[in-house]
Design a protein around this motif. Structure first.
Motif, PDB file in Angstrom:
ATOM      1  N   PHE A  51       0.770  20.504   6.636  1.00  0.00           N
ATOM      2  CA  PHE A  51       1.383  19.233   6.238  1.00  0.00           C
ATOM      3  C   PHE A  51       0.687  18.063   6.931  1.00  0.00           C
ATOM      4  CE2 PHE A  51       4.922  16.070   6.502  1.00  0.00           C
ATOM      5  CZ  PHE A  51       4.991  15.805   5.144  1.00  0.00           C
ATOM      6  N   SER A  52       0.382  18.214   8.219  1.00  0.00           N
ATOM      7  CA  SER A  52      -0.318  17.161   8.957  1.00  0.00           C
ATOM      8  C   SER A  52      -1.727  16.951   8.421  1.00  0.00           C
ATOM      9  CB  SER A  52      -0.377  17.498  10.447  1.00  0.00           C
ATOM     10  OG  SER A  52       0.924  17.497  10.990  1.00  0.00           O
ATOM     11  N   ALA A  53      -2.397  18.029   8.054  1.00  0.00           N
ATOM     12  CA  ALA A  53      -3.749  17.905   7.489  1.00  0.00           C
ATOM     13  C   ALA A  53      -3.716  17.128   6.181  1.00  0.00           C
ATOM     14  CB  ALA A  53      -4.353  19.287   7.276  1.00  0.00           C
ATOM     15  N   GLY A  58      -4.629  12.035   3.330  1.00  0.00           N
ATOM     16  CA  GLY A  58      -4.030  10.921   2.604  1.00  0.00           C
ATOM     17  C   GLY A  58      -4.206   9.599   3.329  1.00  0.00           C
ATOM     18  N   SER A  59      -4.099   9.617   4.667  1.00  0.00           N
ATOM     19  CA  SER A  59      -4.247   8.370   5.428  1.00  0.00           C
ATOM     20  C   SER A  59      -5.670   7.837   5.320  1.00  0.00           C
ATOM     21  CB  SER A  59      -3.852   8.569   6.894  1.00  0.00           C
ATOM     22  OG  SER A  59      -4.784   9.388   7.557  1.00  0.00           O
ATOM     23  N   PHE A  60      -6.664   8.731   5.317  1.00  0.00           N
ATOM     24  CA  PHE A  60      -8.050   8.275   5.165  1.00  0.00           C
ATOM     25  C   PHE A  60      -8.295   7.696   3.774  1.00  0.00           C
ATOM     26  CE2 PHE A  60      -9.049  10.961   8.919  1.00  0.00           C
ATOM     27  CZ  PHE A  60      -9.632   9.958   9.682  1.00  0.00           C
ATOM     28  N   PHE A  61      -7.671   8.267   2.757  1.00  0.00           N
ATOM     29  CA  PHE A  61      -7.805   7.709   1.414  1.00  0.00           C
ATOM     30  C   PHE A  61      -7.173   6.323   1.352  1.00  0.00           C
ATOM     31  CE2 PHE A  61      -6.353   7.168  -3.007  1.00  0.00           C
ATOM     32  CZ  PHE A  61      -7.596   7.186  -3.631  1.00  0.00           C
ATOM     33  N   ILE A  62      -6.017   6.150   1.982  1.00  0.00           N
ATOM     34  CA  ILE A  62      -5.352   4.846   2.009  1.00  0.00           C
ATOM     35  C   ILE A  62      -6.220   3.834   2.761  1.00  0.00           C
ATOM     36  CG2 ILE A  62      -3.317   3.579   2.836  1.00  0.00           C
ATOM     37  CD1 ILE A  62      -1.775   6.280   2.490  1.00  0.00           C
ATOM     38  N   LEU A  63      -6.803   4.250   3.891  1.00  0.00           N
ATOM     39  CA  LEU A  63      -7.691   3.354   4.636  1.00  0.00           C
ATOM     40  C   LEU A  63      -8.913   2.973   3.799  1.00  0.00           C
ATOM     41  CD1 LEU A  63      -7.491   5.011   8.168  1.00  0.00           C
ATOM     42  CD2 LEU A  63      -6.517   2.805   7.465  1.00  0.00           C
ATOM     43  N   VAL A 103      -2.797   9.203 -10.358  1.00  0.00           N
ATOM     44  CA  VAL A 103      -2.570  10.605  -9.994  1.00  0.00           C
ATOM     45  C   VAL A 103      -3.048  10.868  -8.572  1.00  0.00           C
ATOM     46  CG1 VAL A 103      -3.216  12.993 -10.508  1.00  0.00           C
ATOM     47  CG2 VAL A 103      -2.677  11.435 -12.377  1.00  0.00           C
ATOM     48  N   VAL A 104      -4.249  10.403  -8.238  1.00  0.00           N
ATOM     49  CA  VAL A 104      -4.825  10.661  -6.906  1.00  0.00           C
ATOM     50  C   VAL A 104      -3.975  10.029  -5.813  1.00  0.00           C
ATOM     51  CG1 VAL A 104      -6.810  10.179  -5.415  1.00  0.00           C
ATOM     52  CG2 VAL A 104      -7.178  11.019  -7.731  1.00  0.00           C
ATOM     53  N   ILE A 105      -3.539   8.795  -6.028  1.00  0.00           N
ATOM     54  CA  ILE A 105      -2.714   8.124  -5.017  1.00  0.00           C
ATOM     55  C   ILE A 105      -1.401   8.870  -4.823  1.00  0.00           C
ATOM     56  CG2 ILE A 105      -1.380   6.024  -4.550  1.00  0.00           C
ATOM     57  CD1 ILE A 105      -3.771   4.446  -5.628  1.00  0.00           C
ATOM     58  N   ALA A 182      -2.192  -0.808   7.427  1.00  0.00           N
ATOM     59  CA  ALA A 182      -0.992  -0.517   8.211  1.00  0.00           C
ATOM     60  C   ALA A 182      -0.416   0.846   7.833  1.00  0.00           C
ATOM     61  CB  ALA A 182       0.057  -1.619   8.005  1.00  0.00           C
ATOM     62  N   ILE A 183      -0.300   1.113   6.529  1.00  0.00           N
ATOM     63  CA  ILE A 183       0.245   2.397   6.084  1.00  0.00           C
ATOM     64  C   ILE A 183      -0.683   3.530   6.505  1.00  0.00           C
ATOM     65  CG2 ILE A 183       0.796   3.799   4.059  1.00  0.00           C
ATOM     66  CD1 ILE A 183       1.692   1.185   2.678  1.00  0.00           C
ATOM     67  N   GLY A 184      -1.995   3.340   6.301  1.00  0.00           N
ATOM     68  CA  GLY A 184      -2.954   4.383   6.650  1.00  0.00           C
ATOM     69  C   GLY A 184      -2.931   4.729   8.127  1.00  0.00           C
ATOM     70  N   PHE A 185      -2.937   3.700   8.991  1.00  0.00           N
ATOM     71  CA  PHE A 185      -2.912   3.953  10.431  1.00  0.00           C
ATOM     72  C   PHE A 185      -1.573   4.544  10.871  1.00  0.00           C
ATOM     73  CE2 PHE A 185      -6.461   0.770  10.765  1.00  0.00           C
ATOM     74  CZ  PHE A 185      -7.388   1.681  11.242  1.00  0.00           C
ATOM     75  N   LEU A 186      -0.485   4.131  10.239  1.00  0.00           N
ATOM     76  CA  LEU A 186       0.823   4.682  10.572  1.00  0.00           C
ATOM     77  C   LEU A 186       0.883   6.168  10.229  1.00  0.00           C
ATOM     78  CD1 LEU A 186       3.674   3.892  11.613  1.00  0.00           C
ATOM     79  CD2 LEU A 186       4.312   3.550   9.230  1.00  0.00           C
ATOM     80  N   VAL A 187       0.455   6.513   9.012  1.00  0.00           N
ATOM     81  CA  VAL A 187       0.451   7.922   8.600  1.00  0.00           C
ATOM     82  C   VAL A 187      -0.495   8.726   9.482  1.00  0.00           C
ATOM     83  CG1 VAL A 187      -0.175   9.500   6.718  1.00  0.00           C
ATOM     84  CG2 VAL A 187       1.127   7.423   6.225  1.00  0.00           C
ATOM     85  N   LEU A 188      -1.672   8.163   9.765  1.00  0.00           N
ATOM     86  CA  LEU A 188      -2.640   8.851  10.630  1.00  0.00           C
ATOM     87  C   LEU A 188      -2.060   9.066  12.022  1.00  0.00           C
ATOM     88  CD1 LEU A 188      -5.501   9.997  10.917  1.00  0.00           C
ATOM     89  CD2 LEU A 188      -6.249   7.698  11.570  1.00  0.00           C
ATOM     90  N   GLY A 189      -1.386   8.045  12.575  1.00  0.00           N
ATOM     91  CA  GLY A 189      -0.785   8.176  13.902  1.00  0.00           C
ATOM     92  C   GLY A 189       0.262   9.276  13.960  1.00  0.00           C
ATOM     93  N   PHE A 190       1.145   9.321  12.944  1.00  0.00           N
ATOM     94  CA  PHE A 190       2.170  10.374  12.910  1.00  0.00           C
ATOM     95  C   PHE A 190       1.539  11.745  12.744  1.00  0.00           C
ATOM     96  CE2 PHE A 190       5.309   7.010  11.469  1.00  0.00           C
ATOM     97  CZ  PHE A 190       6.006   7.024  12.659  1.00  0.00           C
TER      98      PHE A 190
END
Length: 196
Positions: A51-53, A58-63, A103-105, A182-190
């Protein structure tokens, strides 16, 4: 994230082109809910590493989306002349491309899987067909996602007059980039904290 992207896409291309993106979002959510309801969600819920992977990917795609939005050239939203200029500058007008982005998002956000396995089973009647109930719940949610995103897109296009000119476009690009960052770094941090 889908709402933000639908609004930006509507301002850039008009709400009619956002319909394809919204449809892609609905299909992506349907795929995730299908995975959740078919047992894959249980595997992801029981494997925090997997799940973390997925969250990290996903966070890298958002970034990446944030980086592209930050560096996107300003464009005019107001006139038909500007839309012809957008086509000449290579702004994607293809419905298939917008559908694919939707779809990808959706698929890069694993949260609906957990939502699906934690919320949807509460509404399953054991005396009725599980498959029919799952299809109904997933379909209703997908239609709600689609309608919601199209309504946001219509409202955004109506607000175009407030954002006409390159300065308004630049503000939208930078604001959406900041939200993506902000969303990408937040998801990446968690996600990284799950590994620690």
């Amino acid at each position: 994230m889908g709402v933000i992207f639908a609004i930006v896409l509507s301002l850039q291309q008009g709400w009619h082109k956002t319909v394809f993106f919204s449809l892609g979002q609905a299909v992506g959510i349907s795929l995730l809910f299908t995975a959740a309801m078919s047992g894959m969600g249980v595997i992801l819920a029981s494997s925090p590493t997997l799940f973390s992977a997925i969250k990290i990917a996903g966070s890298f795609f958002i970034l990446y989306l944030g980086w592209r939005s930050w560096h996107k050239p300003a464009m005019h939203f107001g006139s038909a002349q500007d839309q012809h200029a957008d086509a000449a500058n290579g702004v994607p007008k293809d419905g298939l491309a917008n559908f694919t982005k939707g779809v990808v998002i959706s698929l890069c956000n694993p949260q609906p899987i957990i939502f699906g396995i934690s919320v949807l089973p509460q509404f399953v009647d054991p005396n009725q067909s599980y498959l029919a109930q799952s299809v109904l719940m997933i379909s209703v949610y997908a239609v709600l996602v689609f309608v919601n995103l199209v309504l946001y897109a219509i409202l955004a296009e109506r607000a175009r007059r407030f954002f006409t000119g390159p300065r308004g476009s630049q503000i939208i690009n930078r604001a959406s980039a900041c939200v993506f960052f902000a969303i990408g770094f937040l998801v990446l941090g968690f996600a990284v904290s799950d590994f620690l």
